[in-house]
Motif scaffolding. Structure first.
Motif: not given
Length: 376
Positions: A208-226
């Motif tokens: 978002d906005g030219g920046e990476i907000q979060q990187v990880g395994e898809p299920t992890h990112v979905y259940t544990n958003p930063r």
């Protein structure tokens, strides 16, 4: 195959910063998806890796080599575009051969690779047709075949399924999964479609906005958003956000005053939230983690009025108004006997609660959940 690494990558277009200092590790043989809304910088990032744009700053590594100064044809990559970019005057065979011919590949090697790719993609009977004689799905296979015959170190794919209808997109997602399983070529895939991201990726990078907000395994990112952006972008319907004031009850427990009713904060979040007593806090809960309270369990049950009922086959989405006046969505069982205007009690799954800072959007409970990397 190759490992790809982006270090503090920047791309400016005059006064506009499209990519703002991103760093990303893309493991060898992984399927990494850059996902985000339009204008977030994901396609620009892909074009930088491809050599179609020149970085304003930062470093791009493919394998052990920094490739910033190498032209696109020198980077050992193959790109699949959104519009397929097939030559209309050439046959399928001619389109698939073209890149190899430009690199003076021996004729016997060209013939063998085209034959193998056509067999892999099940387009052998299409080799003598022109693109105008093919369906959208067939054209997509030809574009993939043209990339495969190159036998590149890295595949780059820019929303390759967006021009297909819904049923064909599902079919092509499955075929891309099989293709990656067979070829094991490092792949960087760009999409705004979160379903594609979740189903295809070993790891996702939410932008978002030219920046990476979060990187990880898809299920992890979905259940544990930063943060709230990641939490709200992934999921359909998206996560509900309910703002309230964090207080301490007479028994010493934390509770969130939502303005007319109270949400009991589970004890396991107390340490994360103790600095926010008396402050505003956002409660996050996904629609699928809200149930109709039919068993009489009192904890975190909220009365609500049903405003909209949306049957969606495998689930029914309810848009409801809480007693506090705030609107939320709940995804309940398709056979739930609920109608517009009904009064219901909603139970929030305590194991799926999220808490955020309303000013920064940052998750207040994320640090207790370790980050995960792609497993390939």
């Amino acid at each position: 195959m190759a490992h790809v690494e982006l270090n503090e990558l920047v791309k400016n277009f005059n006064d506009v910063t499209a990519v703002d200092g991103i760093s990303l590790d893309i493991p060898d043989e992984s399927f990494t998806v850059l996902v985000g809304p339009s204008g977030c910088g994901k396609t620009t990032t892909l074009r930088l890796v491809a050599g179609l744009e020149r970085a304003s700053d930062g470093e791009i590594r493919i394998g052990d080599e920094v490739v910033n100064d190498r032209r696109a044809y020198e980077r050992d990559i193959a790109m699949v575009f959104q519009n397929y970019a097939l030559y209309p005057h050439k046959t399928v065979r001619g389109n698939m051969r073209f890149g190899l011919e430009q690199h003076d590949t021996p004729e016997d090697v060209i013939t063998e690779r085209v034959s193998e790719a056509a067999k892999l993609l099940q387009i052998e009977e299409l080799l003598d047709r022109k693109p105008s004689e093919l369906s959208g799905g067939q054209q997509q296979r030809v574009a993939l075949g043209r990339a495969i015959v190159r036998d590149p170190a890295v595949f780059l794919m820019d929303e390759p399924l967006s021009n297909l209808d819904a049923k064909l997109r599902v079919q092509m997602r499955a075929e891309l999964n099989k293709l990656h399983e067979e070829l094991s070529t490092t792949t960087v895939y760009v999409t705004h479609d979160q379903v594609e991201a979740m189903t295809l990726a070993d790891q996702i990078a939410v932008m978002d906005g030219g920046e990476i907000q979060q990187v990880g395994e898809p299920t992890h990112v979905y259940t544990n958003p930063r943060n709230m952006f990641v939490a709200g972008f992934l999921g359909s319907p998206s996560m509900n956000f309910i703002e309230g004031t964090l207080n301490t009850s007479s028994s010493g427990k934390f509770e969130l005053d939502l303005g007319g009713e109270t949400h009991d904060v589970p004890d396991e979040f107390a340490a994360d939230l103790e600095d926010y007593v008396g402050e505003r806090v956002v409660l996050g809960i996904r629609p699928e983690n809200i149930a109709l309270n039919q068993d009489g369990v009192p904890a975190n049950v909220h009365p609500a009025t049903v405003d909209v009922v949306e049957p969606q086959g495998e689930k029914t989405v309810l848009e409801v108004t809480l007693g506090t006046g705030q609107s939320v969505k709940a995804a309940v069982a398709p056979d739930s006997a609920v109608e517009m205007g009904d009064s219901v009690n909603l139970r929030f799954d305590r194991d799926s609660l999220q808490y955020f800072d309303p000013q920064t959007g940052a998750s207040l409970t994320y640090d207790s959940k370790p980050e995960q990397k792609a497993i390939v």
